[in-house]
Enzyme design. Sequence first.
Site, short mmCIF file in Angstrom:
data_model
loop_
_atom_site.label_atom_id
_atom_site.label_comp_id
_atom_site.label_asym_id
_atom_site.label_seq_id
_atom_site.Cartn_x
_atom_site.Cartn_y
_atom_site.Cartn_z
N ASP A 73 42.25 45.16 47.40
CA ASP A 73 42.62 45.21 45.98
C ASP A 73 41.91 44.12 45.19
O ASP A 73 41.52 43.08 45.72
CB ASP A 73 44.14 45.09 45.80
CG ASP A 73 44.72 43.81 46.38
OD1 ASP A 73 44.26 43.37 47.45
OD2 ASP A 73 45.65 43.25 45.77
N GLU A 138 47.21 41.85 47.88
CA GLU A 138 47.05 40.39 47.92
C GLU A 138 46.98 39.81 46.52
O GLU A 138 47.53 38.75 46.26
CB GLU A 138 45.77 40.03 48.70
CG GLU A 138 45.69 38.55 49.10
CD GLU A 138 45.12 37.64 48.03
OE1 GLU A 138 45.27 36.40 48.15
OE2 GLU A 138 44.51 38.14 47.06
#
Length: 381
Positions: A73, A138
Amino acid sequence: MTDSSPNATFALACELISRPSVTPEDSGCLDLIAARLAPLGFRFERIDTGGVCNLWARRGDTGPVLCLAGHTDVVPTGPLESWTSPPFAPTVRDGHLYGRGAADMKTSLAAFVTAIERFVAAHADHQGSIALLLTSDEEGVASHGTVKVVEALAGRGETLDYCIVGEPTSVKTLGDMIKNGRRGSLSGTLRVKGVQGHVAYPQLARNPIHEFAPALAELAATRWDEGNEFFPPTTWQVSNIHAGTGANNVIPGECEVLFNFRFASVSTAEELKQRTHAVLDRHGLDYTLDWHLSGNPFLTGRGRLVEAIGGAIRETVGVETELSTSGGTSDGRFIADICKEVVEFGPVNATIHKLDERVAIDAIEPLSLIYERTLRALLAR
């Protein structure tokens, strides 16, 4: 099909950057990586939860286990019109590869894959196991990502010996810094209660700002610890104070204070909580205090992993790396619960989370070579 050409890492990084995986989206990045690793004999397990994509992959059944960890991400782009080129259209310009995630951390993911491909081709019967732990959570709240994979592994008794998190840690040039630990992060929401009233009649009210001020001064002046060789002393910082109705003639009935500890491994969250309550109680405050622990500190001293990656950096780019624990938190804080030695290493971090995020093209293949040489140092027979 595996691409082992000199531009293989660059090509894979471009493929990953082109996928708009704004947290917590993965946009097929994990499938792309798994497809590259499947011919190498990896076993795959998806541990998806809460709308987050997580991948645990492992080649081998014995120890030592060397894990490469990271996230697919990326943070939101910000205003698209402010980018020189579209953030999800990887673009080469002035010796750099531009795109959201170029530095944080899709180039590292690509370098993981190509490093493993070359290492396995040369050392098919390597000792121990190679593992990957990848998540799409994250950059967000990080509550359904790496922490859930670690919980699953711990629940069945799986542990790791070494872990490299591919966070961008280099400062000026590739390899000049690795993170061998991170400070813990402990936040508090303090509500000091008073009695609302008219400012012209303070004897009929109780001002929580005034009452908290001496405690604030003491907390701000407290020396919480002295740190150690790798960590600076623990810090306490107020991030927000709010009170009042917005009118200048009303004494507020409550004062809300947000604060945060960034703490060294020489202190514990419980110790810091106890000492904070002791100050507030000593000043006789009427208060409530809610705590949130984002992560405990972790520290990897000089040992096999630090020596291996430091040697790989020296051999590849001729740089003597610096050990550091500066910066914020990372998923290393979760992995440290099941892993003896955890470090973070990746490309230069000067443009992460910024417009026109980029990575130097001449650092992409050396990054992969550093990971490969670390694999060789720890797992080659």
